[in-house]
Write an enzyme that holds these catalytic residues in place. Structure first.
Site, PDB file in Angstrom:
ATOM      1  CB  CYS A  78      -0.906   0.000   1.229  1.00 51.81           C
ATOM      2  SG  CYS A  78      -2.078   1.380   1.253  1.00 51.81           S
ATOM      3  CG  HIS A  84      -1.532  -1.100   5.850  1.00 55.66           C
ATOM      4  ND1 HIS A  84      -2.109  -0.118   6.631  1.00 55.66           N
ATOM      5  CD2 HIS A  84      -1.708  -0.701   4.575  1.00 55.66           C
ATOM      6  CE1 HIS A  84      -2.592   0.832   5.843  1.00 55.66           C
ATOM      7  NE2 HIS A  84      -2.360   0.511   4.592  1.00 55.66           N
ATOM      8  CB  CYS A 136      -5.837  -0.517   4.568  1.00 59.01           C
ATOM      9  SG  CYS A 136      -5.438   0.073   2.905  1.00 59.01           S
ATOM     10  NE  ARG A 177      -0.644   5.225   8.705  1.00 59.47           N
ATOM     11  CZ  ARG A 177      -1.941   5.082   9.030  1.00 59.47           C
ATOM     12  NH1 ARG A 177      -2.334   5.282  10.268  1.00 59.47           N
ATOM     13  NH2 ARG A 177      -2.827   4.737   8.118  1.00 59.47           N
TER      14      ARG A 177
HETATM   15 CO    CO Z   1      -3.457   1.204   2.989  1.00 61.41          CO
END
Ligand code: CO
Length: 210
Positions: free
Chosen positions: A42, A98, A101, A46
Site C-alpha cells: 500500500c 496492512h 488501511c 506508515r
Molecule cells: Co493502505
C-alpha cells in the site's frame, strides 16, 4: 528549517553514513540490481517497504498503490510485474496489506471519493464477494482488518491468474507468491497465504500455451 533543505540535509547525512562503512557502496550499488523480492504494498506512508523487513537498497523491487491492488488492466503494475518476474527473475513476490488501511475503510463506506471511486471499486467488489463474512462482524475496526486480510488473498489470486506468473512457474518453478498483513499497532507481519508453482489455478484462468 525549510522542508526541502531538511530533506537534502538528511540525504547527505545518510549518504555519508553509507560511505563511512563502505567507501565503494554507491559505486557498487550503481552498477546493477539483482533483487530477490518484488514487493507490492500500500502507498500508506506508515508502511515503508524496505524498512519494515530490514531490506537494504538493491534487495527489493517495489510497487505501491492504494490498498495494494492487483488490477488486471493496470499497465503500471503489470509492467512492474513483468520486469521483476521475467527480467530480474525474482524468487519471491510479496503482496502486503496492512491493518487500518484507509483505502479499505473508504471502500466499506458509502462516501463519494470521485475519481478514487473507480480504484476503490475493485475493493468494493472484494467486499461484495465476501459480504457474509464482513457483515457478520460488528466492530468497524475488526471489519476493516478482516477485509484487509481477504483482500490480500484475493490479490495473491489475481497475481497467479496472470500469464507472467504462470509462465515463470512453468519454466523456472519460481517465484513463490506470499500474502502478508502488516500490523501497524505492533510493527509485525503475519503470513496469510503462500502459493508456488504447484498451487492450483482455476481452469478458467489457466493458460496452456506458455
Ligand atoms: Co493502505
Amino acid at each position: 528549517m525549510e522542508d526541502k533543505a531538511k530533506l537534502f540535509l538528511s540525504n547527505k547525512a545518510w549518504a555519508n553514513e553509507k560511505l563511512m562503512s563502505d567507501s565503494d557502496y554507491f559505486t557498487n550499488l550503481s552498477k546493477d540490481q539483482n533483487p530477490a523480492y518484488l514487493w507490492i504494498g500500500c502507498s500508506d506512508s506508515r508502511v515503508p517497504a524496505n524498512e519494515i523487513i530490514g531490506a537494504q537498497p538493491g534487495e527489493l523491487f517495489v510497487h505501491r498503490n492504494i490498498a495494494n491492488l492487483v488490477v488486471h488492466t493496470d499497465l503500471n503494475l503489470l509492467s512492474v510485474l513483468e520486469y521483476a518476474v521475467t527480467h530480474l527473475e525474482v524468487d519471491h513476490i510479496i503482496l502486503c496489506g496492512h491493518t487500518g488501511c484507509g483505502g479499505v475503510k473508504a471502500a466499506l463506506s458509502h462516501l463519494n471519493y470521485d475519481l478514487l471511486n473507480k480504484w476503490l471499486r475493485n475493493l468494493k467488489d472484494v467486499y461484495f464477494n465476501h459480504r457474509d463474512i464482513i457483515d457478520s462482524i460488528e466492530d468497524e475496526t475488526a471489519q476493516i482488518n478482516k477485509l484487509v486480510e481477504i483482500n490480500v488473498v484475493e490479490q495473491v489470486n489475481n497475481l497467479i491468474k496472470t500469464s507472467v506468473v504462470q509462465k515463470a512457474w512453468k519454466h523456472r518453478k519460481s517465484p513463490k507468491v506470499h500474502g502478508w498483513v502488516y500490523h501497524m499497532e505492533t510493527g509485525l507481519l503475519d503470513s496469510v497465504i503462500e502459493m508456488n508453482h504447484t498451487s492450483h489455478i482455476d481452469d478458467v484462468y489457466r493458460y496452456t500455451d506458455l
